[in-house]
Design an enzyme around this catalytic site. Structure first.
Site, mmCIF file in Angstrom:
data_model
loop_
_atom_site.group_PDB
_atom_site.id
_atom_site.type_symbol
_atom_site.label_atom_id
_atom_site.label_comp_id
_atom_site.label_asym_id
_atom_site.label_seq_id
_atom_site.Cartn_x
_atom_site.Cartn_y
_atom_site.Cartn_z
ATOM 1 N N SER A 137 112.863 66.706 -2.901
ATOM 2 C CA SER A 137 113.860 67.779 -2.895
ATOM 3 C C SER A 137 114.097 68.332 -4.290
ATOM 4 C CB SER A 137 115.164 67.203 -2.340
ATOM 5 O OG SER A 137 116.234 68.062 -2.594
ATOM 6 N N TYR A 161 122.305 61.454 -2.865
ATOM 7 C CA TYR A 161 121.158 61.881 -2.042
ATOM 8 C C TYR A 161 119.943 62.159 -2.935
ATOM 9 C CZ TYR A 161 118.140 65.294 0.285
ATOM 10 O OH TYR A 161 117.048 65.976 0.763
ATOM 11 N N LYS A 165 116.016 60.317 -3.476
ATOM 12 C CA LYS A 165 114.722 61.015 -3.474
ATOM 13 C C LYS A 165 113.956 60.727 -4.771
ATOM 14 C CE LYS A 165 114.953 63.161 0.494
ATOM 15 N NZ LYS A 165 114.030 62.870 1.578
HETATM 16 P P1 NAD Z 1 116.496 66.626 9.709
HETATM 17 O O1 NAD Z 1 117.711 65.778 9.631
HETATM 18 O O2 NAD Z 1 116.487 67.767 10.635
HETATM 19 O O3 NAD Z 1 115.210 65.718 10.006
HETATM 20 C C1 NAD Z 1 115.116 64.383 9.599
HETATM 21 C C2 NAD Z 1 114.732 63.565 10.818
HETATM 22 O O4 NAD Z 1 114.601 62.199 10.451
HETATM 23 C C3 NAD Z 1 115.791 63.645 11.924
HETATM 24 O O5 NAD Z 1 115.135 63.995 13.119
HETATM 25 C C4 NAD Z 1 116.361 62.237 11.972
HETATM 26 O O6 NAD Z 1 116.772 61.894 13.275
HETATM 27 C C5 NAD Z 1 115.207 61.402 11.468
HETATM 28 N N1 NAD Z 1 115.582 60.144 10.827
HETATM 29 C C6 NAD Z 1 116.479 59.965 9.834
HETATM 30 N N2 NAD Z 1 116.506 58.678 9.454
HETATM 31 C C7 NAD Z 1 115.583 58.036 10.207
HETATM 32 C C8 NAD Z 1 115.114 56.699 10.265
HETATM 33 N N3 NAD Z 1 115.615 55.735 9.478
HETATM 34 N N4 NAD Z 1 114.159 56.381 11.171
HETATM 35 C C9 NAD Z 1 113.639 57.330 11.979
HETATM 36 N N5 NAD Z 1 114.041 58.613 11.966
HETATM 37 C C10 NAD Z 1 114.997 58.962 11.088
HETATM 38 O O7 NAD Z 1 116.192 67.113 8.218
HETATM 39 P P2 NAD Z 1 115.147 68.189 7.702
HETATM 40 O O8 NAD Z 1 115.912 69.340 7.193
HETATM 41 O O9 NAD Z 1 114.079 68.401 8.705
HETATM 42 O O10 NAD Z 1 114.578 67.414 6.445
HETATM 43 C C11 NAD Z 1 113.393 66.629 6.508
HETATM 44 C C12 NAD Z 1 113.220 65.933 5.171
HETATM 45 O O11 NAD Z 1 113.186 66.907 4.129
HETATM 46 C C13 NAD Z 1 114.375 64.982 4.830
HETATM 47 O O12 NAD Z 1 113.830 63.842 4.223
HETATM 48 C C14 NAD Z 1 115.198 65.775 3.830
HETATM 49 O O13 NAD Z 1 115.873 64.935 2.921
HETATM 50 C C15 NAD Z 1 114.127 66.588 3.125
HETATM 51 N N6 NAD Z 1 114.652 67.835 2.557
HETATM 52 C C16 NAD Z 1 115.333 68.705 3.358
HETATM 53 C C17 NAD Z 1 115.858 69.873 2.810
HETATM 54 C C18 NAD Z 1 116.661 70.824 3.658
HETATM 55 O O14 NAD Z 1 117.410 71.646 3.087
HETATM 56 N N7 NAD Z 1 116.529 70.833 4.967
HETATM 57 C C19 NAD Z 1 115.663 70.167 1.441
HETATM 58 C C20 NAD Z 1 114.943 69.252 0.669
HETATM 59 C C21 NAD Z 1 114.434 68.087 1.235
#
Ligand code: NAD
Ligand code: UDP
Length: 357
Positions: A137, A161, A165
């Protein structure tokens, strides 16, 4: 065709990436605990794919489980070996992502993000699977200036958070350095993914009150929330509101496919890569574009700055251009239009949705 394990594949970014993986003919194994997602997102992939006359033919395997559970991870690797071959690479999206929640529950974040990843890496190594793309991120940086953030900018996250990362990136770097002739690792540092698949069938479905700006805007536009509160109007930016680099989720998903191909086609390496557009948009500019494109009104008021926020984060995407020969293609208008279509078609997200489309 490759066999790919996708962790967190039911979530926002994971589901859009799974769609592209399936469209490219890969066989995918998804593990998700559904702590922040609905199983419906993956069910809807079949609808989109069938509409394109592509046949799934057992290419999508779904496992409900937590990454901290060794047994289920081992089972997935075993299942993947059954018909010959093995998991070629892992796309690791699973994790918790709310900055404010990470301040209130740091242990939850360290456990869910870091321990899950360690567990995953152990099972990968035991199965000789050494290719991983990690969802990092822009939150790992500490940019305080309008200059573009490069991959060499200071890593000094300002919230728990972001620290989880940064630590996972450190772990992956240590692993790479311990056996640099075998591992293929990409830390993809996302800026601000928004929007949805243009069909409106899959999109972002935050549980409870959205902590991110874009889903809050769509819910205000839909009348689900009264008004948007803007966190600060005195930031050192063009109009006093926070500036971010918004990237269409479909561009982000395409970036993953590019990175995957690049890793699999080249010698072992560690890649740290920003995924952003290189363009900065303030909160007020995003509201204005959303209103104009969708002909809706977004009432808002200003409140104090939010803890752990930064004034401005914009990606340099030069490295992405050089390595992957690719940059994001979609405009802010596309993001606003597609995100609104998803919201209109799914007023309550995947919950209670009408599946008859
Ligand atoms: P999201 O919450 O929609 O997707 C994450 C998924 O992981 C969810 O479906 C959740 O149920 C699952 N999950 C969480 N912990 C788990 C575990 N221990 N075991 C199994 N499943 C688990 O989030 P997203 O927006 O799709 O983000 C995906 C990744 O990208 C994340 O790691 C997030 O930190 C990173 N990210 C997201 C953003 C953003 O703005 N959306 C920005 C930078 C980084
Ligand atoms: N923001 C806001 N109101 C909200 C949510 C976010 O004003 O309800 C602002 C936030 O201060 C930041 C920008 O919108 O300047 C993007 O915030 P988001 O949480 O979406 O992404 P991040 O801060 O993690 O980059």
């Amino acid at each position: 065709m490759k066999k790919i394990l996708v962790t967190g594949g039911s979530g926002f970014i994971g589901s859009h990436t799974c769609l592209l993986l399936l469209e490219e003919g890969h066989e995918i194994f998804v593990i998700d605990s559904h702590i922040n997602s609905s199983p419906k997102s993956l069910e809807r992939l079949s609808t989109i794919i069938e509409a394109e006359n592509i046949f799934l033919n057992g290419k999508l395997h779904i496992y409900k489980g937590d990454l901290r559970d060794n047994k289920i991870l081992k089972k997935i690797f075993l299942d993947a070996n059954k018909n010959g071959g093995s998991i070629d690479a892992v796309l690791h999206f699973a994790g918790l992502k709310s900055v404010s929640e990470s301040f209130n529950s740091p242990m939850l974040y360290w456990d869910a993000n870091v321990n899950s990843t360690i567990n995953l890496l152990k099972v990968m190594e035991a199965n000789n699977c050494k290719t991983i793309i990690f969802s990092s991120s822009a939150n790992i940086y500490n940019s305080k200036t309008p200059q573009l953030t490069t991959e060499n900018s200071e890593i000094n996250p300002v919230n728990p958070y972001g620290r989880t990362k940064a630590v996972i990136e450190r772990i992956l770097t240590d692993i790479f350095e311990s056996a640099s002739d075998t591992w293929r690792i990409a830390n993809l540092r996302y800026f601000n993914p928004i929007g949805a698949h243009p069909s409106g069938f899959i999109g972002e479905d935050p549980q409870g009150v959205p902590s991110n700006l874009f889903p809050f805007i769509t819910q205000v536009a839909a009348g689900r929330r009264k008004e948007l509160t803007i966190f600060g109007n005195n930031w050192p930016t063009k109009d006093g509101t926070g500036v971010r680099d918004y990237i269409h989720v479909m561009d982000l998903a395409e970036g993953h496919l590019r990175a995957l191909k690049y890793l699999l086609d080249s010698k072992p390496r560690l890649l740290n890569l920003n995924l952003g557009t290189g363009k900065g948009t303030s909160v007020l500019e995003l509201i204005e574009t959303f209103e104009k494109v969708n002909k809706v009104s977004i009432p808002y008021s200003f409140v104090n700055r939010r803890k752990g926020d930064l004034p401005i984060t914009i990606a340099s995407n030069e490295l992405c251009k050089t390595c992957l020969n690719w940059t994001p293609q979609r405009t802010l208008e596309d993001m606003c239009r597609d995100g609104w279509k998803w919201q209109l078609q799914n007023p309550k997200g995947y919950f209670n949705s009408n599946e008859n489309f």
